[in-house]
Design a protein around this motif. Structure first.
Motif, PDB file in Angstrom:
ATOM      1  N   ASN A  88       0.815  -1.223   0.000  1.00  0.00           N
ATOM      2  CA  ASN A  88       0.000   0.000   0.000  1.00  0.00           C
ATOM      3  C   ASN A  88       0.845   1.269   0.000  1.00  0.00           C
ATOM      4  O   ASN A  88       0.428   2.289  -0.548  1.00  0.00           O
ATOM      5  CB  ASN A  88      -0.902   0.029   1.234  1.00  0.00           C
ATOM      6  N   GLN A 161      -7.241  -1.177   3.193  1.00  0.00           N
ATOM      7  CA  GLN A 161      -7.764  -2.386   2.559  1.00  0.00           C
ATOM      8  C   GLN A 161      -9.238  -2.594   2.920  1.00  0.00           C
ATOM      9  O   GLN A 161     -10.050  -2.939   2.060  1.00  0.00           O
ATOM     10  CB  GLN A 161      -6.941  -3.595   2.997  1.00  0.00           C
ATOM     11  N   ARG A 164     -11.475  -0.116   1.084  1.00  0.00           N
ATOM     12  CA  ARG A 164     -11.627  -0.468  -0.317  1.00  0.00           C
ATOM     13  C   ARG A 164     -12.552  -1.668  -0.496  1.00  0.00           C
ATOM     14  O   ARG A 164     -13.107  -1.883  -1.578  1.00  0.00           O
ATOM     15  CB  ARG A 164     -10.255  -0.734  -0.940  1.00  0.00           C
ATOM     16  N   ARG A 477      -2.321  -5.755   5.989  1.00  0.00           N
ATOM     17  CA  ARG A 477      -3.044  -6.251   4.809  1.00  0.00           C
ATOM     18  C   ARG A 477      -3.684  -7.607   5.086  1.00  0.00           C
ATOM     19  O   ARG A 477      -4.852  -7.848   4.763  1.00  0.00           O
ATOM     20  CB  ARG A 477      -2.090  -6.355   3.618  1.00  0.00           C
ATOM     21  N   ARG A 481      -7.827  -8.786   5.459  1.00  0.00           N
ATOM     22  CA  ARG A 481      -8.515  -9.908   4.799  1.00  0.00           C
ATOM     23  C   ARG A 481      -9.235 -10.783   5.827  1.00  0.00           C
ATOM     24  O   ARG A 481     -10.380 -11.208   5.610  1.00  0.00           O
ATOM     25  CB  ARG A 481      -7.523 -10.742   3.999  1.00  0.00           C
ATOM     26  N   LEU A 493     -10.117  -9.627  -0.874  1.00  0.00           N
ATOM     27  CA  LEU A 493      -8.869  -8.916  -0.635  1.00  0.00           C
ATOM     28  C   LEU A 493      -7.695  -9.875  -0.789  1.00  0.00           C
ATOM     29  O   LEU A 493      -7.802 -11.053  -0.427  1.00  0.00           O
ATOM     30  CB  LEU A 493      -8.856  -8.316   0.776  1.00  0.00           C
TER      31      LEU A 493
END
Length: 495
Positions: A88, A161, A164, A477, A481, A493
């Motif tokens: 990211n 994340q 999004r 990240r 998920r 993700l």
């Protein structure tokens, strides 16, 4: 990948940097990214090595050969997309990551590795310059909400994340600005804070809400928190208002040195020293700033934080700077046949060391001496040897008889690492901790990154202890998920 014979034709190129005498006059970044031509040539050095160990050496598993090849061929926009697919915030890692990927590079077996970090730096800087880094708001909202506690690289990556993925995300930060240890632990001459600010703007456009100056914990704890928090919110309130809570605070409990004279004025933790200079650079008025100006500074600890103390002390105009490390001096060159592709123990000289510093190894601090006013004036040190203990088989530190000496010290900075994250946060949530005081949460199978408390997850330093920025991004990240799967039953993700 790259030019087939590129690794034979081109040498590794270091990024240009401002000369030490000039850069000591300011706190700005002084390392320049490669030009397009230079980056293309460095990308050409990437071999078609079959198994790209660089990817496994990188905690976020960057697809390094692909974007090296794309830079070599001049397709910068696709190189940026490939880089962003696993990371990211490459502008953070491209500046402060120690680059374990380069240690794992196949070329590193018997030559200089590909300059992966410098190529990453060039890609992301070009992306910002060309206006290619844009907000990516979700196409739909899920109706689920997540609170992220802590806004360092793990918290920022996790929040971005999740936003999004369509969740409503609120980030709580106890300090007055977003960024965690990126903001107040890393000097501006290594990474200017404008890089954080523009990512915050991007994330706000994607729907992330940031709440600064808010400490998450029990009532009554706020007065004991050494930061700029103005108010507190209870864990119970977060658990009531949000569908999931993610704890991503940094490892902020520094390792202390309980020796005679520890109470003297002028003996401080590094994180009492470094953040104040960052606030001054940001334009804040700081009263009682700890300054190295005109003082004999001794930094205890040989890692990155110690190096940051060295660079900051020199910029403040220290009379002298000395850095002690209790471990023996490592070799200047590792035995690559034994260590590759793993991170080697070898002598590392940072840009701050090059600016002026006396370094010494295998030194223990026995105590401090002060003047009549209680100010530290000298450090008492001794030589040590590391010997194998026959009973336990472990290496044991043994003081060398008659090796004690004193060194002038008007300012002593402890930079010996961090032992655990902020305990008040974990205790307030009632999260089970491991033997090192970190949040107990696994990373495999069902319920990964989940703590012992329902709906509460943990990632980054809060879960694994003191580590690298790139590890924090990976954990953020992956935790995102896991949270997405928890909320929705499945996730699109990336891992």
């Amino acid at each position: 990948m790259g030019k087939i014979t590129g690794f034979l034709e081109f040498q590794r190129l270091q990024e240009a940097a401002e000369a030490a005498p000039e850069r000591l006059k300011h706190y700005r970044e002084f390392v320049l990214h490669l030009s397009d031509k230079e980056a293309s040539q460095q990308g050409a050095r990437c071999m078609d090595c079959g198994i790209p160990f660089c990817q496994s050496g990188c905690p976020v598993n960057n697809i390094i050969p692909d974007w090296n090849d794309l830079v070599y061929r001049g397709d910068w926009k696709l190189a940026l997309a490939t880089l962003h697919s696993t990371n990211n915030f490459p502008e953070f890692t491209g500046r402060v990551c120690p680059a374990p990927c380069e240690a794992a590079c196949t070329l590193n077996i018997n030559s200089d590795p590909v300059g992966i970090k410098s190529i990453e730096h060039a890609i992301i800087d070009k992306g910002w310059e060309m206006g290619w880094v844009l907000p990516q708001p979700p196409a739909r909202k899920t109706g689920k909400s997540v609170a992220v506690v802590g806004s360092g690289p793990a918290g920022m990556a996790c929040a971005q994340q999740l936003a999004r993925a369509g969740h409503e995300v609120t980030v709580f930060e106890k300090n007055d600005r977003i960024g965690g240890l990126l903001r107040y632990g890393i000097p501006d001459f290594k990474m200017e804070k404008s890089h954080i600010d523009r990512r915050v703007e991007q994330m706000e456009a994607e729907g992330v809400v940031f709440r600064t100056g808010v400490f998450v914990g029990k009532d009554g704890q706020l007065s004991g928190i050494s930061n700029w928090a103005k108010k507190s919110v209870s864990p119970a309130k977060l658990l009531e208002e949000f569908d999931a809570v993610v704890l991503t605070g940094g490892a902020e409990q520094p390792r202390d040195l309980p020796v005679p004279g520890r109470e003297l004025k002028g003996v401080h933790f590094a994180m009492e020293f470094l953040p104040l200079q960052n606030k001054v650079v940001a334009g804040d008025k700081v009263t009682g700033q700890i300054l190295a100006t005109g003082r004999n500074v001794v930094v205890i600890g040989g890692g990155d934080t110690g190096s940051d103390c060295v660079g900051t002390s020199n910029r403040q105009g220290a009379k002298s700077v000395t850095q002690f490390e209790v471990m023996p001096q490592p070799p200047e060159q590792e035995n690559k046949t034994l260590t590759w592709p793993y991170w080697p123990v070898k002598l590392r000289t940072s840009s701050s060391h090059e600016e002026g510093c006396e370094r010494d190894w295998a030194v223990t601090t026995k105590g401090f001496k002060g003047d009549a006013k209680g100010n530290v004036k000298a450090l008492v040190a001794a030589r040590v040897e590391w010997q194998k203990d026959e009973a336990s088989g472990q290496m044991k530190m043994v003081e060398v008889p008659g090796s004690e000496w004193e060194i002038p010290a008007d300012l002593v900075l402890f930079a010996m690492g961090f032992v655990s994250p902020a305990a008040p946060v974990l205790d307030a949530f009632g999260v089970a901790k491991d033997g090192r005081g970190n949040a107990q949460a696994g990373t495999d199978g069902e319920g990964c990154y989940a703590t012992s408390v329902p709906k509460v997850f943990a990632a980054g330093d809060m879960r694994r202890g003191q580590s690298l920025v790139v590890w924090a991004i990976r954990e953020g990240r992956q935790c995102a998920r896991a949270v997405d799967e928890f909320l929705m039953g499945a996730s699109e993700l990336p891992r």
